[in-house]
Design a protein around this motif. Structure first.
Motif, PDB file in Angstrom:
ATOM      1  N   VAL A   1       0.841  -1.199   0.000  1.00  0.00           N
ATOM      2  CA  VAL A   1       0.000   0.000   0.000  1.00  0.00           C
ATOM      3  C   VAL A   1       0.876   1.248   0.000  1.00  0.00           C
ATOM      4  O   VAL A   1       2.021   1.204   0.457  1.00  0.00           O
ATOM      5  N   PHE A   2       0.338   2.355  -0.550  1.00  0.00           N
ATOM      6  CA  PHE A   2       1.063   3.614  -0.692  1.00  0.00           C
ATOM      7  C   PHE A   2       2.354   3.437  -1.510  1.00  0.00           C
ATOM      8  O   PHE A   2       3.428   3.860  -1.108  1.00  0.00           O
ATOM      9  N   ILE A   3       2.205   2.814  -2.663  1.00  0.00           N
ATOM     10  CA  ILE A   3       3.341   2.607  -3.560  1.00  0.00           C
ATOM     11  C   ILE A   3       3.253   3.653  -4.676  1.00  0.00           C
ATOM     12  O   ILE A   3       2.277   3.693  -5.419  1.00  0.00           O
ATOM     13  N   SER A   4       4.272   4.486  -4.767  1.00  0.00           N
ATOM     14  CA  SER A   4       4.252   5.639  -5.682  1.00  0.00           C
ATOM     15  C   SER A   4       4.582   5.240  -7.110  1.00  0.00           C
ATOM     16  O   SER A   4       5.499   4.454  -7.342  1.00  0.00           O
ATOM     17  N   GLY A   5       3.847   5.818  -8.051  1.00  0.00           N
ATOM     18  CA  GLY A   5       4.227   5.783  -9.459  1.00  0.00           C
ATOM     19  C   GLY A   5       4.160   4.444 -10.153  1.00  0.00           C
ATOM     20  O   GLY A   5       4.829   4.244 -11.167  1.00  0.00           O
ATOM     21  N   VAL A   6       3.330   3.524  -9.662  1.00  0.00           N
ATOM     22  CA  VAL A   6       3.255   2.192 -10.286  1.00  0.00           C
ATOM     23  C   VAL A   6       2.749   2.293 -11.723  1.00  0.00           C
ATOM     24  O   VAL A   6       3.149   1.518 -12.597  1.00  0.00           O
TER      25      VAL A   6
ATOM     26  N   MET B   1      -6.114  10.137  -2.910  1.00  0.00           N
ATOM     27  CA  MET B   1      -5.366  10.930  -1.934  1.00  0.00           C
ATOM     28  C   MET B   1      -5.826  12.390  -1.947  1.00  0.00           C
ATOM     29  O   MET B   1      -6.101  12.944  -3.007  1.00  0.00           O
ATOM     30  N   GLU B   2      -5.900  13.010  -0.778  1.00  0.00           N
ATOM     31  CA  GLU B   2      -6.136  14.457  -0.713  1.00  0.00           C
ATOM     32  C   GLU B   2      -4.779  15.156  -0.737  1.00  0.00           C
ATOM     33  O   GLU B   2      -4.395  15.859   0.188  1.00  0.00           O
ATOM     34  N   LEU B   3      -4.076  14.922  -1.807  1.00  0.00           N
ATOM     35  CA  LEU B   3      -2.702  15.403  -1.932  1.00  0.00           C
ATOM     36  C   LEU B   3      -2.495  15.808  -3.379  1.00  0.00           C
ATOM     37  O   LEU B   3      -2.698  15.000  -4.283  1.00  0.00           O
ATOM     38  N   ASN B   4      -2.123  17.072  -3.600  1.00  0.00           N
ATOM     39  CA  ASN B   4      -1.910  17.553  -4.966  1.00  0.00           C
ATOM     40  C   ASN B   4      -0.522  17.156  -5.448  1.00  0.00           C
ATOM     41  O   ASN B   4       0.432  17.900  -5.313  1.00  0.00           O
TER      42      ASN B   4
ATOM     43  N   GLU C   1       2.376  12.466  -9.079  1.00  0.00           N
ATOM     44  CA  GLU C   1       2.611  11.028  -8.955  1.00  0.00           C
ATOM     45  C   GLU C   1       1.510  10.398  -8.103  1.00  0.00           C
ATOM     46  O   GLU C   1       1.210  10.864  -7.011  1.00  0.00           O
ATOM     47  N   LYS C   2       0.909   9.333  -8.606  1.00  0.00           N
ATOM     48  CA  LYS C   2      -0.211   8.693  -7.918  1.00  0.00           C
ATOM     49  C   LYS C   2       0.285   7.599  -6.957  1.00  0.00           C
ATOM     50  O   LYS C   2       1.389   7.078  -7.099  1.00  0.00           O
ATOM     51  N   GLN C   3      -0.582   7.271  -5.983  1.00  0.00           N
ATOM     52  CA  GLN C   3      -0.293   6.226  -4.999  1.00  0.00           C
ATOM     53  C   GLN C   3      -1.177   5.014  -5.286  1.00  0.00           C
ATOM     54  O   GLN C   3      -2.337   5.163  -5.690  1.00  0.00           O
ATOM     55  N   PHE C   4      -0.633   3.826  -5.021  1.00  0.00           N
ATOM     56  CA  PHE C   4      -1.358   2.596  -5.369  1.00  0.00           C
ATOM     57  C   PHE C   4      -1.319   1.566  -4.252  1.00  0.00           C
ATOM     58  O   PHE C   4      -0.376   1.510  -3.460  1.00  0.00           O
ATOM     59  N   GLU C   5      -2.377   0.744  -4.244  1.00  0.00           N
ATOM     60  CA  GLU C   5      -2.370  -0.495  -3.467  1.00  0.00           C
ATOM     61  C   GLU C   5      -2.100  -1.629  -4.447  1.00  0.00           C
ATOM     62  O   GLU C   5      -2.649  -1.636  -5.562  1.00  0.00           O
TER      63      GLU C   5
ATOM     64  N   ARG D   1       3.259  17.728   5.114  1.00  0.00           N
ATOM     65  CA  ARG D   1       3.042  16.701   6.139  1.00  0.00           C
ATOM     66  C   ARG D   1       3.647  15.363   5.726  1.00  0.00           C
ATOM     67  O   ARG D   1       3.995  14.549   6.585  1.00  0.00           O
ATOM     68  N   VAL D   2       3.736  15.144   4.409  1.00  0.00           N
ATOM     69  CA  VAL D   2       4.272  13.867   3.923  1.00  0.00           C
ATOM     70  C   VAL D   2       5.676  13.636   4.468  1.00  0.00           C
ATOM     71  O   VAL D   2       6.045  12.511   4.833  1.00  0.00           O
TER      72      VAL D   2
END
Length: 386
Positions: free
Chosen positions: A155-160, A201-204, A207-211, A359-360
């Motif tokens: 979970v929370f894997i960036s840019g898959v 994500m509520e994050l601008n 790069e997207k996050q993936f499960e 915050r990240v």
């Protein structure tokens, strides 16, 4: 050269990357986010200029430098308002691990592309039920003839979605003890049994996050990176650069926010003088600058130790740098928004979205509380509570 005083080469690298970053700027990132796509143009140009692979070996298309150089690249792009998150993942974690522990075939297959930006690799370690405790990773690999079968969730894997492969942390059974130990596998995203789901994500961020779900993903023997028995060593070889690069990401973002606030405070006049003349505005901005500079010093120390081969010393410094940079970034962004008042929350000035982004650096890749645990146990010798 002492890490405290930058070499001329490092200063030149800073200036060159800063110039590239300013040509793209914050507006470019905002546009890519709005269009729902990755920052391909900046990534491609940075790759062609040799910035993405400054830490990778020259014989495989890199710059022959280290994390010290790569952290400069990310910091300066961040200070220009256009940081590349995948710099943390693809060349810093995955490139480092493959360069240090990969077979010659793996190095030839991956490093030139990672260095040039034509190939990208994601990194899969975090799990829904493991969190910061990597000893609780349940993704397991078992042998099936000459192949491996990999099963688990991440979970929370960036840019898959933009990666040519994912470097997945799994665990294999030690034949002698029966205990599970970490191992690293290169997994193609089109493999049978490999599924990805975007996380809202509520994050601008571009790069997207993936499960990820891995259901008996069959991998050839050469998908294993490095020695099956050296798992932890190989894992931490990637995690120390990740912490150093997260510090660079945070310092760059903090510098960007601070620069916007200083610019505003010099010009904005409410009574007779610019608001920056008032100590209630000036002093917090000065403190933010000091904190960012101090965090950068620890980041430089961590990079210096890591590049010199001192993994143990680098571990302590990298954790401290990541902690200090995360705190400094959050404070700098908060003070920048506060300096602009209502304007700090408008799209026009573009600082409000950094409140979430800042915050990240406190949360990922390891929380500040876990870093305080590390320092209290490893540096101070205090007993563990867990």
């Amino acid at each position: 050269m002492s890490p405290v005083i930058e070499s001329e080469e490092h200063k030149d690298l800073r200036a060159a990357v800063s110039a590239l970053g300013r040509r793209y700027g914050r507006e470019y990132v905002v546009r890519t986010v709005a269009e729902g796509r990755p920052p391909t143009e900046l990534w491609t140009e940075a790759g062609k200029l040799g910035y993405l692979g400054v830490n990778l070996p020259e014989e495989h298309g890199g710059g022959g430098g280290g994390v010290a150089e790569l952290s400069i690249v990310l910091e300066e792009l961040g200070a220009a308002g256009c940081p590349l998150l995948m710099l943390v993942v693809s060349p810093a974690i995955c490139g480092t691990v493959i360069a240090r522990f990969g077979t010659e075939e793996q190095k030839r297959a991956w490093l030139p592309g990672l260095a040039g930006g034509t190939r990208t690799m994601a990194f899969g370690i975090t799990e829904p039920d493991a969190g910061s405790n990597s000893h609780r990773i349940t993704t397991t690999a078992r042998r099936d003839g000459a192949d491996w079968l990999l099963t688990g969730r991440k979970v929370f894997i960036s840019g898959v979605d933009i990666a040519d492969a994912v470097l997945v942390v799994g665990r294999t059974e030690d034949a002698r003890t029966g205990r599970l130990k970490p191992c690293l596998f290169i997994v193609p995203p089109d493999a049978e049994g490999f599924q990805r789901r975007p996380i809202d994500m509520e994050l601008n961020a571009a790069e997207k996050q993936f499960e990820l779900v891995l259901d008996d993903v069959r991998l050839p023997a050469d998908a294993l990176v490095g020695d099956e028995d050296a798992g932890l060593l190989q894992l931490f070889a990637g995690l120390n650069p990740e912490r150093i690069m997260t510090a660079a990401f945070a310092i760059g973002m903090g510098r960007y926010a601070l620069a916007r606030a200083v610019e505003y405070a010099r010009e904005r006049t409410v009574w007779k003088a610019p608001i920056g003349a008032h100590q209630a505005i000036a002093h917090p901005l000065a403190q933010a600058h000091i904190d960012l500079e101090l965090a950068r010093l620890m980041m430089q120390k961590a990079a210096h130790l890591y590049d010199a081969g001192d993994d143990l010393g680098a571990g302590e410094a990298a954790n401290m740098a990541k902690y200090a940079a995360g705190e400094a970034c959050v404070k700098a962004v908060d003070q920048a928004v506060h300096t602009l008042g209502g304007n700090g929350l408008t799209r026009e000035f573009g600082l409000a979205s950094l409140i979430t982004a800042a915050r990240v650096a406190r949360i990922a890749p390891v929380s500040r509380e876990m870093i305080l645990n590390y320092v209290s146990h490893q540096s101070l010798g205090l007993p563990k509570s867990y």
